[in-house]
Enzyme design. Structure first.
Site, PDB file in Angstrom:
ATOM      1  N   GLU A   1      -0.672  17.926   3.423  1.00 22.92           N
ATOM      2  CA  GLU A   1      -0.912  17.029   4.853  1.00 22.92           C
ATOM      3  C   GLU A   1      -0.525  17.681   6.038  1.00 22.92           C
ATOM      4  OE1 GLU A   1      -1.368  12.517   3.621  1.00 22.92           O
ATOM      5  OE2 GLU A   1       0.481  12.587   4.754  1.00 22.92           O
TER       6      GLU A   1
ATOM      7  N   GLU B   1      -3.136  20.250   6.887  1.00 23.38           N
ATOM      8  CA  GLU B   1      -4.340  19.712   7.314  1.00 23.38           C
ATOM      9  C   GLU B   1      -4.284  19.288   8.580  1.00 23.38           C
ATOM     10  OE1 GLU B   1      -5.745  16.549   4.751  1.00 23.38           O
ATOM     11  OE2 GLU B   1      -7.229  15.749   6.084  1.00 23.38           O
TER      12      GLU B   1
ATOM     13  N   CYS C   1      -1.929   7.947   1.283  1.00 24.46           N
ATOM     14  CA  CYS C   1      -1.372   7.874   0.001  1.00 24.46           C
ATOM     15  C   CYS C   1      -1.351   6.610  -0.549  1.00 24.46           C
ATOM     16  CB  CYS C   1       0.359   8.533  -0.071  1.00 24.46           C
ATOM     17  SG  CYS C   1       0.954   8.437   1.512  1.00 24.46           S
TER      18      CYS C   1
ATOM     19  N   SER D   1      -6.703  11.439   5.885  1.00 27.13           N
ATOM     20  CA  SER D   1      -6.322  12.511   5.456  1.00 27.13           C
ATOM     21  C   SER D   1      -7.210  12.850   4.053  1.00 27.13           C
ATOM     22  CB  SER D   1      -4.810  13.114   5.135  1.00 27.13           C
ATOM     23  OG  SER D   1      -4.734  13.899   3.948  1.00 27.13           O
TER      24      SER D   1
ATOM     25  N   LYS E   1      -2.074   0.719  -7.210  1.00 21.34           N
ATOM     26  CA  LYS E   1      -2.395   2.137  -7.948  1.00 21.34           C
ATOM     27  C   LYS E   1      -2.941   2.201  -9.220  1.00 21.34           C
ATOM     28  CE  LYS E   1       0.279   4.712  -5.245  1.00 21.34           C
ATOM     29  NZ  LYS E   1      -0.246   5.741  -4.436  1.00 21.34           N
TER      30      LYS E   1
ATOM     31  N   GLU F   1      -6.553   2.329  -8.212  1.00 20.15           N
ATOM     32  CA  GLU F   1      -6.552   3.653  -7.804  1.00 20.15           C
ATOM     33  C   GLU F   1      -6.877   4.740  -8.946  1.00 20.15           C
ATOM     34  OE1 GLU F   1      -4.198   6.550  -4.738  1.00 20.15           O
ATOM     35  OE2 GLU F   1      -3.230   6.618  -6.816  1.00 20.15           O
TER      36      GLU F   1
ATOM     37  N   GLU G   1     -13.583   8.949  -8.190  1.00 19.95           N
ATOM     38  CA  GLU G   1     -13.364  10.154  -7.171  1.00 19.95           C
ATOM     39  C   GLU G   1     -12.268  10.947  -8.062  1.00 19.95           C
ATOM     40  OE1 GLU G   1     -13.702   7.262  -5.825  1.00 19.95           O
ATOM     41  OE2 GLU G   1     -14.886   7.426  -4.144  1.00 19.95           O
TER      42      GLU G   1
ATOM     43  N   CYS H   1       6.334   0.781   0.258  1.00 19.19           N
ATOM     44  CA  CYS H   1       6.174   0.579  -1.182  1.00 19.19           C
ATOM     45  C   CYS H   1       7.338  -0.165  -1.779  1.00 19.19           C
ATOM     46  CB  CYS H   1       5.916   1.646  -1.873  1.00 19.19           C
ATOM     47  SG  CYS H   1       4.612   2.823  -1.288  1.00 19.19           S
TER      48      CYS H   1
HETATM   49  S1  SF4 Z   1       3.144  -0.437  -3.035  1.00 20.02           S
HETATM   50 FE1  SF4 Z   1       1.881  -1.136  -1.298  1.00 20.02          FE
HETATM   51  S2  SF4 Z   1       2.260   0.147   0.257  1.00 20.02           S
HETATM   52 FE2  SF4 Z   1       2.955   1.298  -1.714  1.00 20.02          FE
HETATM   53  S3  SF4 Z   1       0.853   2.378  -2.066  1.00 20.02           S
HETATM   54 FE3  SF4 Z   1       1.098   0.453  -2.977  1.00 20.02          FE
HETATM   55  S4  SF4 Z   1      -0.391  -0.882  -1.768  1.00 20.02           S
HETATM   56 FE4  SF4 Z   1       0.353   0.792  -0.609  1.00 20.02          FE
END
Ligand code: SF4
Ligand code: SF4
Ligand code: SF4
Ligand code: FES
Ligand code: FES
Lengths: 584, 170
Positions: free
Chosen positions: A289, A292, A309, A329, A368, A371, A376, A513
């Site tokens: 990062e 970049e 992230c 990014s 996540k 994700e 992708e 997080c």
């Molecule tokens: S815990 Fe919340 S702030 Fe952390 S990556 Fe997941 S959604 Fe984003």
């Protein structure tokens, strides 16, 4: 107005008390040590969300002069008011309210994901409910698991509206709303779409406050057990920064207890073939990062650059600001980087068939899970990460395996994706990513050693923070936001051409997080978040290396495999793309 | 499902143009307050509020679709389905209910061969059950479009429906 005009005198349980005008009976009672039970009420004003729907009536108390019952959480104090909190009428009123909620609630507590962590259950216990005198018509809604991240079971909804408060006020996404009215009312998505079809970011903040299991993470523990037990697979796991300062809470430790070594130990005992550190990925993310960012600054490419992230935040920009997709990014998140490397660099190094490697992530996060399913991040059918479990799910697996967590020894992470610096530790707190990036960017741009690595002005819990750092005569202007309502403000500025930042860090969850949707429930106690945050900063100071580019395993990765930061191979494995999505 | 919601091709363009023109006259800073009048306007133009029209309005007013849908589903005045030529509203308020409104409703549904809030096959009727309409002295009360029928029995209502059915067959 004189102070005296703003004060109200009243009596609660015959005790005289004086409080400020506008105080609720509930808060007034708290001042004299009287604890009135509440259920729908949730006061997270430090985080910008207060739920005042006042519709469960579990908090009713008696107004002595009028002889009626009032909800303590919503009723404002008045001069000369006399409140009794424990008359027979008040106690029966509260019981009735609760029994009405219980009458049409499914009673499968034994097998419910919220068993022993459910506020409705706790309340039934507290009120000594042993019988329910009403028979309610049971709801019969389908359970929605379409998102792959959140399990929505409207049959368990008690209409407290905490979720809509979080989604509307804290996140400004507005995915959920009460639909219809009267008995038919249900908290649902627009047009009863599947959650996976809406603009939900999967941040999980609704999950983190839902008192029941009406909103919960979609559990993956059974799938993880299956992979671990399949000896034909090489199943590896990684642990995110914020998990290690929160998991202990599920085993009786104080919030902020650091249990990294015990977590590694527990994961080995669960049967994983190798235990990696997402913090390694965090250091790697910073190196990519920062490279970049410098490239964008030096070549007049679009600025500000936004960190990428947090998947909830990525989802948010793709849906709400599709015209701004050149600002984030291109770096993958740390979990994805570690995932991609486990199936290439690590597998090759170990001489294992990459097709046999399965990556499990332990995350503080619900988003996540979604994700990991992004197209992708799925190269030719090989996903970077196969399964994501939350901090809470890992605690459940440890309990299920009858591991005595508290007596576990400390064990280290495994090579070659296991080392991390102090810069990676603070990834889990708002401001941490940009602080880590600044440390590395400074040394990359100046070629000189950065003596004081503590950028204290980037830390804290304020929703939006701004600062700047002088590097080689250039001023790097930095913005930080957590919670999506604050992110929205910074993005609107960028869209309208009013942004003066070079780099911005955004995290969807309150505090970053550490306040993620997959963390142990805080049950409204915001000091829990603060303790976790402080623990991360404490971890940083105890590390010998505190700059990501000094991570020896990261250096080895570049030397032996990727070449330079930002190289073609680095791009292929560690970077990603974004696409516009409809806003619903 | 999602595709249907965000595809507005089947909405008549000249109605959308009128709706846009109307929305342009609204105070943009008060989008929450603008919602109900906009929905009212849209229902007048299109006859009802299909999901994709609600989504379109949400985009225009910069509101979440769930909020728009929440308002539409709260007020019985708004309809998410095409309405028949005659909207038959049967009051189900307490006063009407104790005077047998449920029987009146049953009979009307049978006669028109519909389900509540669904348009009858011939496109003539949509039967709704609504909350107290404030004419309790006339309970039970039924309205057919603008016309009010008070103190009505199931039998009388059946005859009235017949008249509407025949009148249109001329
Ligand atoms: S815990 Fe919340 S702030 Fe952390 S990556 Fe997941 S959604 Fe984003
Ligand atoms: S996960 Fe986040 S965006 Fe989705 S409904 Fe819950 S609070 Fe809203
Ligand atoms: S889903 Fe949960 S948080 Fe939302 S209203 Fe229902 S019980 Fe409350
Ligand atoms: S806690 Fe007061 S009404 Fe629910
Ligand atoms: S109850 Fe029917 S008009 Fe009031």
């Amino acid at each position: 107005m004189k102070l005296i005009d703003k004060m109200i005198n009243l009596k609660i349980n015959d005790m005289e008390i004086t409080v400020e005008k506008g105080t609720t009976v509930l808060d007034a009672a708290k001042k004299v040590g009287i604890d009135i039970p509440t259920l729908c009420h949730l006061d997270l004003h430090e985080l910008g969300a207060v739920n005042q729907s006042a519709n469960c009536r579990v908090c009713v108390v008696e107004n002595e002069d009028r002889g009626n019952l009032v909800p303590a959480c919503a009723e404002k104090v008045t001069e000369g008011m006399k409140i009794q909190t424990d008359t027979k009428k008040a106690v029966m009123g509260r019981r009735t309210s609760l029994e009405l909620l219980l009458s049409n609630h499914p009673k499968d507590c034994l097998t419910c994901v919220k068993n022993l962590d459910c506020e409705l259950q706790t309340m039934a216990n507290k009120m000594n409910i042993s019988e329910i005198h009403f028979t309610g018509e049971m709801m019969d809604h389908p359970i929605d698991i379409s998102s792959g991240a959140i399990m929505k079971d409207p049959n368990k909804c008690i209409m407290c509206r905490r979720c809509t408060t979080m989604c509307d006020d804290m996140q400004t996404v507005g995915v959920l709303s009460p639909l219809k009215r009267g008995f038919d009312v249900v908290v649902a998505t627009a047009f009863h779409l599947d959650l996976g079809e809406t603009s939900c970011t999967y941040c999980g903040q609704c999950v983190s406050v839902c008192p029941t299991a009406a909103l919960a993470e979609l559990p993956q523990t059974a799938n993880v057990w299956r992979r671990i037990n399949n000896k034909d697979r090489h199943t590896v796991v990684q642990v995110a920064p914020a998990v290690r300062v929160a998991l202990g809470e599920m085993f009786g430790y104080e919030p902020g207890e650091i249990s990294t070594g015990k977590i590694v130990s527990a994961l080995k005992r669960l049967g994983f073939d190798a235990v990696f550190d997402t913090n390694f990925g965090a250091d790697l993310t910073i190196v990519e990062e920062a490279t970049e960012l410098i490239n964008r600054i030096e070549n007049n490419k679009p600025l500000p650059m936004l960190t990428s992230c947090c998947p909830a935040w990525v989802q948010f920009i793709e849906q709400q600001f599709p015209e701004l997709l050149d600002v984030p990014s291109s770096c993958k998140s740390p979990q994805s980087m570690v995932g991609a490397l486990s199936k290439t660099y690590y597998a090759e190094n170990k001489g294992i068939d990459p097709k046999k490697v399965r990556m499990v992530s332990v995350m503080p996060c619900v988003a996540k899970k979604a994700e990991a399913a992004r197209e992708e991040l799925n190269e030719q059918g090989q996903k970077d990460v196969d399964y994501v479990i939350t901090t809470r799910e890992l605690a459940r697996m440890i309990k299920e395996a009858a591991i005595d967590f508290r007596s576990l020894p400390d064990e280290p992470f495994d090579d070659i994706l296991g080392e991390s610096t102090g810069a990676a530790s603070i990834f889990g707190a708002t401001g941490g990513v940009i602080e880590a990036a600044t440390r590395t960017a400074y040394e990359m741009m100046t070629g000189k050693e950065l003596k004081n690595v503590d950028f204290k002005q980037m830390r804290g819990m304020e929703g939006i923070r701004e600062t700047s750092v002088e590097i080689n005569g250039t001023t790097l202007r930095i913005g930080i936001a957590h919670e999506l309502r604050n992110a929205r403000k910074l993005l609107e500025d960028i869209r309208d051409g009013n942004s003066h930042f070079d780099a911005i860090e955004i995290m969807a969850c309150p505090g970053g997080c550490i306040g993620g949707g997959g963390q142990p429930f805080h049950h409204g106690r915001t000091d829990v978040l603060d303790k976790r945050r402080q623990a991360l900063y404490a971890m940083d100071t105890t590390k010998k290396r505190r700059k990501s580019h000094e991570n020896a395993m990261v250096q080895k990765l570049y030397e032996s495999y990727l070449g330079q930061p930002g190289s073609q191979k680095a791009h292929q494995l560690l970077h990603t793309t974004y696409s516009a999505k409809a806003r619903i | 499902m999602r595709k249907d919601v965000i595809n507005t091709k089947d909405l008549e363009q000249h109605h959308l143009d009128s709706l846009d023109a109307y929305i342009d006259t609204l105070d943009k800073s008060r989008k929450e307050e603008s919602l109900i009048p906009t929905l009212y306007k849209a229902q007048n133009l299109f006859g009802y509020l299909p999901h994709n029209l609600q989504w379109y309005i949400a985009q225009k007013l910069n509101l979440p679709s769930a909020h728009v849908n929440g308002v539409v589903s709260f007020y019985s005045f708004f309809s998410e389905k095409p309405l028949g030529k005659y909207t038959v509203s049967v009051c189900m308020g307490t006063a009407c209910f104790v005077k047998g409104a449920d029987k009146v409703l049953d009979r009307i549904l049978k006669k028109t061969q519909t389900e509540p809030n669904e348009m009858s096959e011939d496109g003539k009727f949509t039967v709704k059950d609504v909350r107290c309409i404030g004419a309790c002295g006339l309970a039970p009360v039924v309205t057919v479009n603008e016309k009010v029928y008070g103190n009505i029995s199931a039998q009388q209502m059946e005859e009235i429906i017949s008249q509407y059915q025949e009148e249109d067959n001329d």
